[in-house]
Write a protein that holds these residues in place. Structure first.
Motif, short mmCIF file in Angstrom:
data_model
loop_
_atom_site.label_atom_id
_atom_site.label_comp_id
_atom_site.label_asym_id
_atom_site.label_seq_id
_atom_site.Cartn_x
_atom_site.Cartn_y
_atom_site.Cartn_z
N LYS A 98 26.78 43.75 -13.10
CA LYS A 98 28.27 44.15 -13.19
C LYS A 98 28.33 45.32 -14.35
O LYS A 98 28.22 45.11 -15.23
N LYS A 99 29.02 46.46 -13.83
CA LYS A 99 29.36 47.53 -14.48
C LYS A 99 30.40 47.28 -15.37
O LYS A 99 31.27 46.71 -15.27
N VAL A 100 30.22 48.06 -16.84
CA VAL A 100 31.52 47.97 -17.72
C VAL A 100 31.82 49.15 -18.25
O VAL A 100 30.98 50.19 -17.74
N TRP A 101 32.81 49.40 -19.17
CA TRP A 101 33.26 50.83 -19.29
C TRP A 101 32.29 51.73 -20.00
O TRP A 101 32.10 52.62 -19.90
N VAL A 102 31.34 51.01 -20.80
CA VAL A 102 30.35 51.71 -21.30
C VAL A 102 29.37 52.56 -20.36
O VAL A 102 28.75 53.65 -20.68
N ASP A 103 28.98 51.82 -19.04
CA ASP A 103 28.31 52.42 -18.12
C ASP A 103 28.98 53.91 -17.79
O ASP A 103 28.08 54.76 -17.69
N TYR A 104 30.12 53.86 -17.74
CA TYR A 104 30.77 55.21 -17.16
C TYR A 104 30.69 56.23 -18.23
O TYR A 104 30.79 57.31 -18.10
N PHE A 105 30.90 55.74 -19.57
CA PHE A 105 30.86 56.60 -20.39
C PHE A 105 29.56 57.13 -20.86
O PHE A 105 29.49 58.43 -21.06
N VAL A 106 28.57 56.46 -20.69
CA VAL A 106 27.28 57.05 -20.76
C VAL A 106 26.89 58.02 -19.52
O VAL A 106 26.21 58.96 -19.70
N LYS A 107 27.36 57.72 -18.03
CA LYS A 107 27.25 58.60 -17.08
C LYS A 107 27.90 60.00 -17.35
O LYS A 107 27.25 61.06 -16.99
N PHE A 108 28.86 59.96 -18.37
CA PHE A 108 29.63 61.20 -18.14
C PHE A 108 29.33 61.84 -19.72
O PHE A 108 30.35 62.70 -19.85
N ALA A 121 29.34 50.19 -29.93
CA ALA A 121 29.04 49.86 -28.47
C ALA A 121 27.92 50.50 -27.66
O ALA A 121 27.11 50.03 -26.80
N ILE A 122 27.99 51.90 -27.81
CA ILE A 122 27.17 52.82 -27.25
C ILE A 122 25.72 52.49 -27.91
O ILE A 122 24.61 52.59 -26.84
N ARG A 123 25.64 52.49 -29.08
CA ARG A 123 24.46 52.38 -29.58
C ARG A 123 23.71 50.97 -29.24
O ARG A 123 22.59 50.86 -28.77
N ASN A 124 24.32 49.95 -29.03
CA ASN A 124 24.06 48.33 -28.66
C ASN A 124 23.59 48.65 -27.07
O ASN A 124 22.60 47.89 -26.70
N TYR A 125 24.53 49.48 -26.32
CA TYR A 125 23.97 49.72 -24.86
C TYR A 125 22.88 50.23 -25.01
O TYR A 125 22.02 49.71 -23.99
#
Length: 584
Positions: free
Chosen positions: A30-40, A400-404
């Motif tokens: 299931k996608k979370v907000w971090v996925d969208y941040f990384v995508k863009f 959060a991004i680093r952990n992602y």
């Protein structure tokens, strides 16, 4: 094109089956907000990171030019003054009140991908930012004397016009001498000269008590000379190094050989590209100057060999010259892949541009950072801004991004014996499904003492392909990209995958460079690496209680002051002898 058949030494066409290598099926994630941040994230990269990166690169270049305008005598004088400042600073430290010593370099500036969390504990900073000069180019003795913050772009810019180069020039411009020595460094010439640290002939080190010593392999400080590599700066402060130079020519003649077959077939083709089957490994007629391979899919790869060539040879009629350093040129890994369609080809690349061929695209990581960065229109319009500075990419990501990225992305190097390369590639395919994969050979020398990394005991008696009686041939299997399950939107446990990778390395006498994120426990760390010489030098030279130990400096996660102090006081020898229970 070379098409291998596993059951025969002849090159014959075959159908490739991967049934024995199939990765397990995984449920969708299931996608979370971090996925969208990384995508863009490319928006932030284009409008913020790239312009600032270009400014940084330009200012660093101006600083290098300013340094080159100084005489060697003046540079040496500045060096001596900076060393005195370091000694004075160390002597100001109160061990009972101040934390452990580390450099004043900001955590995000390091090129390595692991978090520099050890600096979050209370620490005593020593500023080494002034140590960025080339102190001498000794043509007579073929030695370059450099300070630790000199980077590969700077040293190649100074030496290549003289038809000289470091014996091992790591590919990315930003990599510094200090990082490559205290950590790890490799290049396509390492099958001849070993890792970057193997080309160093002397270290100038400031010890914990403020003494400044020169360590070589045959003087009174020979023990610390052998202990410095892989120690992550935990034995003393490196302030200069004397590094071996070699004579080079103006161009690199590069041969691109496509290979189709299984991962085992490609591994054998890779070995045959630089390791004569008759064992004549020291014959320059049979062994190229440079070697690397790229595995693009489970059944397609390209092996590249390079030999230095004069400009007269390169400019002969009919020869193709590829100035791949221009910003609008295709990314190197994609250019090499064209041989899979058009077959084997040969071209000449200017030597310095060849050294830094992977810089602009950061191997293939640039494709994840800027999905359209390899397109012709972007290369022409904005390619001159590339690459984004790794340190700035790290600075613009939060926790959060680093952990992602730790969970959903892989940047690991596996140093494995050459004869186990096929096993390593098959393991990566099953567990991570990461492509492309970079492979590059290096010698692991048999030294008079046992260092943190060392060849397999008795390797010389087997005389496997690539080995000599004085060095075992290893290979760096570079795994850099998003794993297949992540790209397919499936559940993926990155931390567990890294733990399994580390366990595989331990079981196969292989090693993990510690610039990457590590999940190793302390016991498993010292199962992978040998502690004896390192710990002996820490005690002999007063590093215990002054510098953090290499394990705690490499360890993932935050380090509290109490945790570090307790670790420094413990008698670690007993722990090294213990063995963790096998992982599932």
């Amino acid at each position: 094109m070379i098409i291998y058949q596993s059951s025969s030494p002849l090159f014959q066409q075959k159908s490739v089956t991967m049934s024995d290598l199939e990765a397990p099926l995984r449920p969708k994630r299931k996608k979370v907000w971090v996925d969208y941040f990384v995508k863009f994230r490319w928006i932030l990269v284009i409008f913020v990171v790239l312009p600032i990166s270009f400014t940084f690169y330009f200012l660093i270049y101006l600083g290098d030019v300013k340094s080159e305008m100084k005489s060697y005598k003046r540079r040496q004088k500045e060096h001596d003054e900076n060393v005195k400042k370091v000694v004075k600073r160390l002597k100001e430290r109160n061990p009972s009140k101040d934390g452990l010593v580390c450099t004043a370099r900001k955590p995000w500036i390091a090129v390595g991908m692991r978090n520099v969390d050890y600096k979050r504990a209370r620490h005593f900073e020593v500023d080494l930012s002034g140590f960025r000069n080339i102190l001498d180019i000794d043509v007579e003795n073929m030695i370059a004397r450099v300070e630790p913050l000199v980077n590969m772009g700077q040293i190649s810019r100074a030496t290549v016009p003289m038809n000289l180069a470091l014996a091992v020039v790591a590919e990315l411009d930003d990599l510094t001498v200090g990082g490559l020595i205290n950590g790890y460094g490799i290049e396509g010439s390492s099958h001849i000269y070993g890792l970057f640290s193997d080309t160093v002939v002397a270290y100038e080190i400031v010890l914990a008590d403020g003494r400044v010593v020169r360590a070589t392999k045959d003087n009174e400080f020979s023990d610390i000379f052998y202990a410095i590599p892989w120690s992550q700066g935990t034995l003393g402060l490196l302030v200069s190094a004397d590094i071996k130079l070699i004579a080079v020519k103006e161009y690199m003649k590069v041969t691109y050989t496509p290979v189709v077959g299984s991962l085992k077939d490609m591994s054998q083709a890779y070995m045959d590209s630089f390791a004569p089957r008759d064992g004549d490994q020291d014959n320059p007629e049979k062994v190229p100057d440079f070697v690397e391979g790229m595995i693009y899919t489970p059944n397609e790869g390209v092996m590249m060999t390079g030999r230095y060539a004069s400009k007269e040879e390169a400019k002969k009629k009919g020869n193709v010259i590829n100035c791949c350093g221009w910003w609008f040129k295709p990314w190197f890994y994609q250019h090499a892949a064209t041989s899979l369609k058009k077959g084997e080809f040969v071209e000449y690349i200017p030597t310095r541009e060849y050294y830094h061929r992977h810089t602009r695209s950061l191997y293939w990581e640039g494709k994840l950072i800027l999905p359209f960065g390899d397109q012709w229109w972007f290369r022409f319009l904005l390619g001159w801004l590339m690459p984004p500075k790794v340190s700035l990419l790290k600075a613009t990501q939060g926790e959060a991004i680093r952990n992602y990225y730790h969970e959903m992305h892989v940047i690991q190097d596996m140093l494995v014996p050459l004869y186990k390369v096929a096993d390593a590639l098959e393991w990566v395919h099953r567990e991570m499904e990461v492509y492309p994969i970079w492979i590059c050979p290096h010698r692991m020398f048999k030294l008079p003492v046992k260092t943190m990394i060392y060849p397999e005991p008795g390797f010389e008696h087997h005389r496997r392909q690539g080995d000599t009686n004085y060095a075992q041939m290893y290979t760096d299997v570079g795994v850099y990209y998003a794993p297949g399950p992540v790209l397919k939107g499936e559940v993926y446990d990155g931390a567990e995958a890294v733990r399994r990778l580390e366990n595989w390395l331990i079981e196969n006498h292989s090693f993990q460079p510690q610039y990457a994120v590590s999940e190793l426990s302390e016991k498993n760390f010292w199962r992978m690496f040998d502690a004896e010489l390192y710990e002996k030098c820490r005690r002999s030279y007063g590093a215990v209680g002054t510098f953090m130990s290499v394990y705690y400096k490499s360890k993932k996660g935050r380090k509290t002051e109490k945790e570090v102090q307790e670790a420094e006081q413990a008698h670690l020898e007993a722990a090294y002898a213990e063995v963790d229970q096998p992982m599932d």
